[in-house]
Scaffold this motif. Structure first.
Motif, PDB file in Angstrom:
ATOM      1  N   VAL A   1       0.850  -1.187   0.000  1.00 59.53           N
ATOM      2  CA  VAL A   1       0.000   0.000   0.000  1.00 59.53           C
ATOM      3  C   VAL A   1       0.884   1.234   0.000  1.00 59.53           C
ATOM      4  O   VAL A   1       1.839   1.329   0.783  1.00 59.53           O
ATOM      5  CB  VAL A   1      -0.950   0.020   1.220  1.00 59.53           C
ATOM      6  CG1 VAL A   1      -1.737   1.320   1.251  1.00 59.53           C
ATOM      7  CG2 VAL A   1      -1.888  -1.166   1.189  1.00 59.53           C
TER       8      VAL A   1
ATOM      9  N   ASP B   1      -0.780  -2.467  -4.525  1.00 63.33           N
ATOM     10  CA  ASP B   1      -2.138  -3.023  -4.614  1.00 63.33           C
ATOM     11  C   ASP B   1      -3.204  -1.966  -4.334  1.00 63.33           C
ATOM     12  O   ASP B   1      -4.348  -2.094  -4.777  1.00 63.33           O
ATOM     13  CB  ASP B   1      -2.290  -4.180  -3.624  1.00 63.33           C
ATOM     14  CG  ASP B   1      -1.304  -5.302  -3.903  1.00 63.33           C
ATOM     15  OD1 ASP B   1      -1.438  -5.953  -4.953  1.00 63.33           O
ATOM     16  OD2 ASP B   1      -0.395  -5.515  -3.075  1.00 63.33           O
ATOM     17  N   LEU B   2      -2.836  -0.917  -3.602  1.00 63.72           N
ATOM     18  CA  LEU B   2      -3.797   0.128  -3.237  1.00 63.72           C
ATOM     19  C   LEU B   2      -3.019   1.400  -2.931  1.00 63.72           C
ATOM     20  O   LEU B   2      -1.898   1.355  -2.403  1.00 63.72           O
ATOM     21  CB  LEU B   2      -4.639  -0.289  -2.019  1.00 63.72           C
ATOM     22  CG  LEU B   2      -5.797   0.622  -1.625  1.00 63.72           C
ATOM     23  CD1 LEU B   2      -6.876   0.616  -2.686  1.00 63.72           C
ATOM     24  CD2 LEU B   2      -6.395   0.178  -0.281  1.00 63.72           C
TER      25      LEU B   2
ATOM     26  N   ALA C   1      -4.046   0.804 -10.338  1.00 68.34           N
ATOM     27  CA  ALA C   1      -4.289   0.435  -8.939  1.00 68.34           C
ATOM     28  C   ALA C   1      -5.396   1.303  -8.349  1.00 68.34           C
ATOM     29  O   ALA C   1      -5.493   2.490  -8.664  1.00 68.34           O
ATOM     30  CB  ALA C   1      -3.006   0.597  -8.134  1.00 68.34           C
ATOM     31  N   PRO C   2      -6.240   0.746  -7.490  1.00 63.93           N
ATOM     32  CA  PRO C   2      -7.287   1.565  -6.861  1.00 63.93           C
ATOM     33  C   PRO C   2      -6.680   2.716  -6.059  1.00 63.93           C
ATOM     34  O   PRO C   2      -5.718   2.522  -5.308  1.00 63.93           O
ATOM     35  CB  PRO C   2      -8.016   0.571  -5.948  1.00 63.93           C
ATOM     36  CG  PRO C   2      -7.679  -0.781  -6.485  1.00 63.93           C
ATOM     37  CD  PRO C   2      -6.313  -0.666  -7.068  1.00 63.93           C
TER      38      PRO C   2
ATOM     39  N   VAL D   1      -7.687   5.718  -3.354  1.00 63.73           N
ATOM     40  CA  VAL D   1      -8.692   6.174  -2.399  1.00 63.73           C
ATOM     41  C   VAL D   1      -8.291   7.559  -1.907  1.00 63.73           C
ATOM     42  O   VAL D   1      -7.187   7.740  -1.371  1.00 63.73           O
ATOM     43  CB  VAL D   1      -8.829   5.204  -1.210  1.00 63.73           C
ATOM     44  CG1 VAL D   1      -9.853   5.734  -0.206  1.00 63.73           C
ATOM     45  CG2 VAL D   1      -9.222   3.819  -1.696  1.00 63.73           C
TER      46      VAL D   1
ATOM     47  N   CYS E   1     -10.049   9.109  -8.776  1.00 65.99           N
ATOM     48  CA  CYS E   1     -10.042   8.258  -7.577  1.00 65.99           C
ATOM     49  C   CYS E   1     -11.186   7.251  -7.653  1.00 65.99           C
ATOM     50  O   CYS E   1     -12.234   7.512  -8.255  1.00 65.99           O
ATOM     51  CB  CYS E   1     -10.175   9.104  -6.316  1.00 65.99           C
ATOM     52  SG  CYS E   1      -8.765  10.201  -6.010  1.00 65.99           S
ATOM     53  N   ASN E   2     -10.965   6.096  -7.009  1.00 68.99           N
ATOM     54  CA  ASN E   2     -12.004   5.057  -6.976  1.00 68.99           C
ATOM     55  C   ASN E   2     -12.949   5.224  -5.802  1.00 68.99           C
ATOM     56  O   ASN E   2     -14.098   4.802  -5.868  1.00 68.99           O
ATOM     57  CB  ASN E   2     -11.363   3.671  -6.909  1.00 68.99           C
ATOM     58  CG  ASN E   2     -10.486   3.378  -8.113  1.00 68.99           C
ATOM     59  OD1 ASN E   2      -9.307   3.715  -8.130  1.00 68.99           O
ATOM     60  ND2 ASN E   2     -11.050   2.760  -9.137  1.00 68.99           N
ATOM     61  N   ASP E   3     -12.465   5.833  -4.734  1.00 72.41           N
ATOM     62  CA  ASP E   3     -13.286   5.958  -3.526  1.00 72.41           C
ATOM     63  C   ASP E   3     -12.824   7.162  -2.719  1.00 72.41           C
ATOM     64  O   ASP E   3     -11.858   7.843  -3.091  1.00 72.41           O
ATOM     65  CB  ASP E   3     -13.229   4.676  -2.691  1.00 72.41           C
ATOM     66  CG  ASP E   3     -14.618   4.222  -2.263  1.00 72.41           C
ATOM     67  OD1 ASP E   3     -15.388   5.083  -1.790  1.00 72.41           O
ATOM     68  OD2 ASP E   3     -14.932   3.032  -2.412  1.00 72.41           O
TER      69      ASP E   3
ATOM     70  N   LEU F   1     -11.049  -1.345   2.330  1.00 71.16           N
ATOM     71  CA  LEU F   1     -10.032  -2.360   2.036  1.00 71.16           C
ATOM     72  C   LEU F   1     -10.669  -3.634   1.494  1.00 71.16           C
ATOM     73  O   LEU F   1     -10.178  -4.229   0.525  1.00 71.16           O
ATOM     74  CB  LEU F   1      -9.217  -2.664   3.293  1.00 71.16           C
ATOM     75  CG  LEU F   1      -8.344  -1.514   3.818  1.00 71.16           C
ATOM     76  CD1 LEU F   1      -7.740  -1.881   5.169  1.00 71.16           C
ATOM     77  CD2 LEU F   1      -7.259  -1.174   2.818  1.00 71.16           C
TER      78      LEU F   1
ATOM     79  N   TYR G   1     -11.712  -3.605  -2.269  1.00 72.18           N
ATOM     80  CA  TYR G   1     -10.721  -3.711  -3.345  1.00 72.18           C
ATOM     81  C   TYR G   1      -9.700  -4.825  -3.143  1.00 72.18           C
ATOM     82  O   TYR G   1      -9.012  -5.194  -4.088  1.00 72.18           O
ATOM     83  CB  TYR G   1      -9.987  -2.367  -3.492  1.00 72.18           C
ATOM     84  CG  TYR G   1     -10.909  -1.226  -3.844  1.00 72.18           C
ATOM     85  CD1 TYR G   1     -11.407  -1.090  -5.133  1.00 72.18           C
ATOM     86  CD2 TYR G   1     -11.316  -0.305  -2.889  1.00 72.18           C
ATOM     87  CE1 TYR G   1     -12.274  -0.056  -5.463  1.00 72.18           C
ATOM     88  CE2 TYR G   1     -12.181   0.741  -3.208  1.00 72.18           C
ATOM     89  CZ  TYR G   1     -12.653   0.851  -4.494  1.00 72.18           C
ATOM     90  OH  TYR G   1     -13.515   1.876  -4.820  1.00 72.18           O
ATOM     91  N   LEU G   2      -9.584  -5.368  -1.923  1.00 71.15           N
ATOM     92  CA  LEU G   2      -8.600  -6.415  -1.641  1.00 71.15           C
ATOM     93  C   LEU G   2      -9.260  -7.554  -0.885  1.00 71.15           C
ATOM     94  O   LEU G   2     -10.222  -7.343  -0.134  1.00 71.15           O
ATOM     95  CB  LEU G   2      -7.436  -5.848  -0.820  1.00 71.15           C
ATOM     96  CG  LEU G   2      -6.660  -4.675  -1.449  1.00 71.15           C
ATOM     97  CD1 LEU G   2      -5.647  -4.130  -0.445  1.00 71.15           C
ATOM     98  CD2 LEU G   2      -5.972  -5.092  -2.734  1.00 71.15           C
TER      99      LEU G   2
END
Length: 542
Positions: free
Chosen positions: A413, A456-457, A483-484, A486, A505-507, A522, A525-526
């Motif tokens: 992360v 991954d994030l 990658a997501p 946030v 952004c995704n979130d 979390l 997305y994971l």
């Protein structure tokens, strides 16, 4: 040219009519009548002189054409000559009288015309001055309007900045208080940490109320209508407010009476805010007895409404205070100091109820309690729902809650955060869940790290030096980073989530960070490595 001349003539006419002496000239009648009589007499005298001359001329013609003797002709000529001389004298007198009248009236005509020209010129100047003053007033009004708009924008910018500056350190206070509480502490120490958390959340609630009342005054508070699960909303409010009621040994009940629709169309966030404000007030002003929420379906002119009655056995409200308590920064004078509050909650709730198309009313009896009734449109066809055509719920519900301390993940992360305390907090929270965490202090470093390694994030703070989070997110998306991402920000103004999503952004995760909300992000997305389950309802991701 013709239009210009016509416009100027019309302006002269209006200027003349607007002059100070117009009314006197047009209503007194004396000067105008004298002039009219003089002209009429002159014309009459000239006409009489003409008739006299014409009569003599006719007689002379008749004298010449008639066949008479020499003596008769001589006698007639003498008579006509005398008549001719008399007629010429009369005509001369009449013409002289006419000339005398005209000469006597002419100076008055000249002076009147001159005065009229001067008055028209003065009137035109007065109109021009009035037009200039009017234009000046219009320009000043426009300037004041622009200044007011700029002031409102400056106030909104200031409030957004203040929100960011307060929420950033508050995130560290709340976060580290939760971390400390998870450690080996005595009961007294945990109680002290709870006081810290409660005080921080109270400050955040006051800040949110100030932001909302500012947007209400600026006319910028909006609602977003969507599907809302009534049972889920009531369960969420019950789980949130029950601990507060139990701390004061109050009974707390939530009941949905009648054939309630499972789903309504309203702004779920604003409706929740209204109910939480009302229940919070009811608990605060109630020392013994109960607080309850009763939800009912109502119909008015074939339109469906949902009625929420928040009833308590508290101090009640006097008739003279029932209107005042809905005003900003006002509370009942009888209880000022006994129950400290900002006086914003009910004001905001009433405005939100009106924005939702509903109303907020009150019935109360001092010493016995109060009932606040919130009525909003259901926004759905109740008959269609009863026939089996109800819309699908927004999200599935879960009867299990994930134990925050039992969740473990694997992965890398990246955290972009400029505040050192927040860097330490989010790194600690994520590492406890098993992540390999890399922390950078601005958007430029975040872009470089994301390009050089696989993550991954990515958690991206929005306000950072050198390059902000939105700009960094747009660059990463242009470079093909999938990658997501946030958004992690202390901004609380409505619409900030849309700005972050528009940047790529995704979130969106606001500060102070709620650990349950963080865990939901979390899990979205994971995939966790292992999950421990508790026995209560799970909070759903927003």
């Amino acid at each position: 040219m013709r239009d210009s001349y016509g416009s100027e003539a019309e302006e002269d006419r209006l200027a003349y009519k607007s002059s100070a002496n117009w009314e006197k000239q047009s209503t007194s009648g004396v000067p105008l009548h004298v002039f009219s009589v003089a002209v009429a007499v002159t014309l009459l005298l000239l006409a009489m002189a003409g008739m006299s001359t014409w009569t003599i001329h006719q007689r002379m013609e008749k004298l010449i054409t008639d066949q008479v003797t020499t003596e008769q002709l001589a006698g007639r000529i003498d008579a006509n000559l005398r008549e001719f001389r008399r007629g010429i004298m009369i005509a001369g007198v009449l013409v002289a009288a006419s000339a005398l009248i005209l000469l006597s009236v002419w100076p008055w005509i000249f002076l009147r015309a001159k005065r009229s020209i001067i008055e028209r010129r003065q009137a035109r100047e007065n109109i021009g001055e009035m037009n200039r003053e009017l234009q000046h007033s219009i320009d000043r009004a426009n300037l004041l309007a622009r200044n007011a708009t700029a002031t409102n924008q400056a106030r909104s910018d200031f409030l957004a900045s203040m929100s960011h500056e307060i929420r950033t350190p508050m995130n560290a206070i709340v976060g580290f208080a939760e971390v400390l509480k998870d450690g080996p502490l005595t009961g007294e120490q945990k109680a002290h940490i709870d006081i810290i958390k409660d005080s921080a959340h109270s400050l955040l609630k006051t800040l949110s109320n100030i932001l909302d009342i500012s947007k209400i005054e600026a006319g910028r508070l909006d609602v977003e209508i969507g599907q809302c699960r009534v049972d889920r909303l009531l369960n969420s409010i019950e789980s949130m407010m029950r601990p507060q009621a139990e701390e004061k040994d109050l009974e707390f009940h939530v009941a949905a009476n009648g054939a309630m629709p499972p789903v309504i169309r309203t702004d779920a966030l604003r409706l929740r805010q209204c109910l939480v404000n009302l229940v919070h007030n009811a608990i605060k002003f109630t020392e013994h007895g109960y607080v309850c929420i009763n939800a009912n379906l109502q119909k008015d002119n074939r339109k469906a409404y949902i009625r929420f009655d928040i009833e308590d056995t508290g101090i009640g409200i006097t008739p003279e205070d029932r209107h005042a308590i809905f005003e900003s920064f006002v509370q009942s004078k009888k209880h000022v100091g006994s129950f400290p509050r900002t006086g914003l909650g009910l004001t905001i709730t009433r405005h939100l109820a009106e924005l939702l198309g509903g109303s907020l009313s009150l019935t109360s009896e001092p010493g016995r309690g109060s009932v606040f009734s919130l009525v909003i449109p259901a926004g759905v066809d109740i008959d269609a729902m009863r026939s089996g055509k109800s819309p699908a719920p927004c999200r599935p519900e879960s009867s299990e809650e994930i134990d925050l301390d039992g969740v473990q993940f694997e992965g890398r992360v990246l955290v972009a955060e400029d505040a050192i305390t927040n860097q330490m907090l989010i790194k600690l929270l994520l590492e406890k869940m098993g992540f390999d965490v890399t922390v950078v202090k601005d958007g430029r470093e975040a872009v470089n790290k994301a390009e050089s390694g696989e993550f991954d994030l990515i958690f991206m703070d929005i306000h950072m030096p050198n390059m902000d989070g939105c700009e960094a997110t747009r660059i990463l998306r242009k470079k093909g980073i999938t990658a997501p991402i946030v958004a992690l920000t202390a901004d609380a103004m409505k619409g900030d989530d849309r700005k972050c999503l528009a940047a790529g952004c995704n979130d969106y995760l606001p500060k102070p960070i709620d650990r349950k909300w963080l865990l939901c992000i979390l899990q979205k997305y994971l995939d966790p490595v292992n999950i421990a389950i508790a026995s209560s309802d799970a909070p759903m991701a927003s």
